[in-house]
Design a protein around this motif. Structure first.
Motif, PDB file in Angstrom:
ATOM      1  N   SER A 172       0.856  -1.184   0.000  1.00 31.48           N
ATOM      2  CA  SER A 172       0.000   0.000   0.000  1.00 31.48           C
ATOM      3  C   SER A 172       0.890   1.231   0.000  1.00 31.48           C
ATOM      4  N   LEU A 173       0.354   2.327  -0.514  1.00 29.62           N
ATOM      5  CA  LEU A 173       1.040   3.604  -0.376  1.00 29.62           C
ATOM      6  C   LEU A 173       0.670   4.165   0.979  1.00 29.62           C
ATOM      7  N   ARG A 174       1.660   4.291   1.857  1.00 32.37           N
ATOM      8  CA  ARG A 174       1.417   4.843   3.179  1.00 32.37           C
ATOM      9  C   ARG A 174       1.794   6.316   3.158  1.00 32.37           C
ATOM     10  N   ILE A 175       0.863   7.156   3.639  1.00 30.88           N
ATOM     11  CA  ILE A 175       1.081   8.588   3.739  1.00 30.88           C
ATOM     12  C   ILE A 175       1.062   8.933   5.217  1.00 30.88           C
ATOM     13  N   ALA A 176       2.158   9.504   5.690  1.00 22.57           N
ATOM     14  CA  ALA A 176       2.287   9.791   7.115  1.00 22.57           C
ATOM     15  C   ALA A 176       2.819  11.198   7.326  1.00 22.57           C
ATOM     16  N   VAL A 177       2.620  11.701   8.513  1.00 29.61           N
ATOM     17  CA  VAL A 177       3.170  12.977   8.949  1.00 29.61           C
ATOM     18  C   VAL A 177       4.078  12.672  10.130  1.00 29.61           C
ATOM     19  N   GLN A 178       5.299  13.163  10.056  1.00 29.00           N
ATOM     20  CA  GLN A 178       6.282  12.931  11.112  1.00 29.00           C
ATOM     21  C   GLN A 178       6.876  14.259  11.547  1.00 29.00           C
ATOM     22  N   VAL A 235      -5.463   0.297  -6.014  1.00 28.55           N
ATOM     23  CA  VAL A 235      -4.319   0.936  -5.363  1.00 28.55           C
ATOM     24  C   VAL A 235      -4.767   1.325  -3.951  1.00 28.55           C
ATOM     25  N   SER A 236      -4.117   0.742  -2.968  1.00 22.97           N
ATOM     26  CA  SER A 236      -4.487   0.968  -1.579  1.00 22.97           C
ATOM     27  C   SER A 236      -3.652   2.096  -0.986  1.00 22.97           C
ATOM     28  N   VAL A 237      -4.338   3.086  -0.395  1.00 27.16           N
ATOM     29  CA  VAL A 237      -3.673   4.211   0.249  1.00 27.16           C
ATOM     30  C   VAL A 237      -4.002   4.146   1.734  1.00 27.16           C
ATOM     31  N   VAL A 238      -2.965   4.205   2.574  1.00 30.82           N
ATOM     32  CA  VAL A 238      -3.110   4.011   4.010  1.00 30.82           C
ATOM     33  C   VAL A 238      -2.567   5.232   4.754  1.00 30.82           C
ATOM     34  N   THR A 239      -3.315   5.650   5.761  1.00 28.77           N
ATOM     35  CA  THR A 239      -2.870   6.719   6.658  1.00 28.77           C
ATOM     36  C   THR A 239      -3.030   6.220   8.088  1.00 28.77           C
ATOM     37  N   ASP A 240      -2.002   6.390   8.898  1.00 30.64           N
ATOM     38  CA  ASP A 240      -2.106   5.945  10.293  1.00 30.64           C
ATOM     39  C   ASP A 240      -2.988   6.907  11.074  1.00 30.64           C
ATOM     40  N   LYS A 241      -3.488   6.436  12.212  1.00 31.56           N
ATOM     41  CA  LYS A 241      -4.468   7.210  12.980  1.00 31.56           C
ATOM     42  C   LYS A 241      -3.899   8.509  13.533  1.00 31.56           C
ATOM     43  N   MET A 242      -2.599   8.597  13.749  1.00 31.27           N
ATOM     44  CA  MET A 242      -1.997   9.830  14.255  1.00 31.27           C
ATOM     45  C   MET A 242      -1.847  10.872  13.142  1.00 31.27           C
ATOM     46  N   SER A 243      -1.621  10.427  11.911  1.00 35.07           N
ATOM     47  CA  SER A 243      -1.421  11.346  10.790  1.00 35.07           C
ATOM     48  C   SER A 243      -2.729  11.801  10.161  1.00 35.07           C
TER      49      SER A 243
END
Length: 114
Positions: free
Chosen positions: A33-39, A68-76
């Motif tokens: 998956s395409l992971r989109i995160a904020v750090q 195409v799966s796009v994933v965002t973690d719960k914090m981002s």
């Protein structure tokens, strides 16, 4: 446990979806998956991260774009709600661009915001 949204927090343009699809095909992988995160980091305090990931984390927000799966973690996710991602391929710039209405400001590099 993952959450599949019908109205995604992050929107990918058709061009961005096709670029992700072609990158996955080039890798020969259909399990990523395409992971989109904020750090934390960057010159403005927060920085975007886009990368391929095979993990499923608790609280992930998952959006499917025709395979195409796009994933965002719960914090981002709160930082990315309403953001749109496109892919540019021009003489001046090549790469993913993020238009984020939650950003109060950004730096010249475009990878960092606050």
């Amino acid at each position: 446990m993952t959450d599949t949204q019908t109205t995604p927090g992050v929107q990918l343009s058709d061009v961005a979806v096709e670029k992700v699809r072609s990158l996955l095909e080039a890798e020969g992988r259909d399990d990523l998956s395409l992971r989109i995160a904020v750090q934390p980091g960057g010159c403005s305090g927060l920085r975007y991260q886009l990368y391929f990931d095979d993990r499923s984390l608790d609280g992930d927000v998952v959006t499917d774009y025709n395979g195409v799966s796009v994933v965002t973690d719960k914090m981002s996710a709160p930082y990315l709600g309403g953001a749109s991602i496109d892919f540019m391929d021009s003489i001046e710039k090549q790469g993913f661009t993020i238009d984020n209405p939650n950003a109060q400001g950004s730096c010249a590099c475009g990878d960092s915001f606050h």
